[in-house]
Scaffold this active site. Structure first.
Site, mmCIF file in Angstrom:
data_model
loop_
_atom_site.group_PDB
_atom_site.id
_atom_site.type_symbol
_atom_site.label_atom_id
_atom_site.label_comp_id
_atom_site.label_asym_id
_atom_site.label_seq_id
_atom_site.Cartn_x
_atom_site.Cartn_y
_atom_site.Cartn_z
ATOM 1 N N HIS A 191 0.803 -1.222 0.000
ATOM 2 C CA HIS A 191 0.000 0.000 0.000
ATOM 3 C C HIS A 191 0.841 1.278 0.000
ATOM 4 C CE1 HIS A 191 -3.197 -2.809 0.724
ATOM 5 N NE2 HIS A 191 -2.606 -3.225 1.835
ATOM 6 N N ILE A 206 -1.842 -0.074 -3.933
ATOM 7 C CA ILE A 206 -3.299 -0.101 -3.897
ATOM 8 C C ILE A 206 -3.814 0.288 -2.515
ATOM 9 C CG2 ILE A 206 -3.397 -1.855 -5.703
ATOM 10 C CD1 ILE A 206 -4.036 -3.927 -3.505
#
Length: 286
Positions: A191, A206
């Site tokens: 992330h 993401i």
């Protein structure tokens, strides 16, 4: 090395966990509270002040679960693991500050063919009176770890109603949404680290599935639960597609009964990113 199936059902040592007012506020900001209108959700984004009492978003419980990717599972490539599903049961509302003892276990490892689905359950017991506050059930998808001959995960009935949603909310996530949300404790480089994300098969970092889950929780709370977190009894969804920070999310909700609703979260192109959503609320007796 394959996942260690012997860990299924084994109780982990209890873990003490505490949070304060600031942690609950940080979570609310991490799932977009106050982003569109800083004055709209002050009971979640500010501390108790005068007549205003701080409240906690129900989905905050999910970021308190320790060690979902525990080393007891065996040796695995973290870039091949994604959050697949999450289910929350609330036995009473979360306080703005609390102390709990978390009892967790691997409840199952299912053979999904190309991947293994690892299910982790965690019970939150109030450190003062010992009563269970919440139960969280998480499903983690370990790509490439299937094919070991185990049973598939059981299916639960779910159908999208053939009518317009009873409520629909659209939220704009921010480009730095994942960087903010990771401060709640999930420091998975998927992330934040572009190189790690590419190795995992994504064009860039993401958004956490639990962040999207939190956006959906805000929508369900505001509409179906009429803004009262004390009414929410359950919340569950399956992460079905990745979200990139900065993308727009629409939460569509259909009331199923006085105490239950189903929901989906989609992108503008129609891609369903949270599927098979279910929510329960406490109905006031007449």
């Amino acid at each position: 090395m394959p996942l260690d199936l012997a860990v299924v059902g084994r109780e982990r040592p209890p873990v003490k966990r505490s949070w304060d007012s600031a942690a609950a506020i940080l979570y609310a900001l991490g799932v977009g509270a106050g982003a569109a209108d800083p004055a709209a959700e002050l009971e979640f984004t500010t501390e108790t002040d005068g007549d205003r009492v701080q409240r906690v978003l129900p989905t905050f419980a999910s970021v308190l679960v320790p060690g979902r990717l525990s080393g007891e599972l065996g040796t695995f490539d973290r870039s091949r693991v994604v959050h697949a599903e999450e289910e929350l049961t609330l036995h009473r509302p979360l306080p703005a500050a609390g102390d709990v003892v978390i009892r967790s276990r691997v409840a199952g490892i299912h053979d999904q063919g190309s991947a293994a689905l690892v299910v982790v359950e965690a019970d939150f017991d109030d450190a003062t009176d010992g009563q269970t506050i919440a139960t969280v059930r998480s499903g983690l998808f370990f790509r490439g770890e299937g094919g070991f001959g185990g049973a598939r995960a059981p299916k639960t009935a779910w159908a999208r109603p053939e009518r317009q949603p009873d409520w629909s909310s659209t939220y704009q996530t921010r480009p730095e949404q994942a960087l903010l949300f990771r401060l709640n404790g999930d420091r998975n480089p998927l992330h934040a680290d572009p190189g790690f994300a590419r190795r995992a098969g994504f064009p860039r970092p993401i958004l956490h599935g639990l962040c999207t889950y939190g956006f959906a929780g805000r929508a369900v709370l505001r509409s179906f639960a009429e803004g009262d977190p004390g009414r929410v009894t359950s919340f569950a969804a399956r992460m079905s597609a990745p979200v990139l920070p900065g993308e727009q999310l629409t939460v569509n909700i259909w009331q199923d009964s006085p105490s239950t609703a189903v929901f989906q979260v989609t992108k503008p192109d129609g891609t369903v990113v949270l599927d098979r959503g279910r929510a329960g609320v406490r109905v006031e007796e007449a």
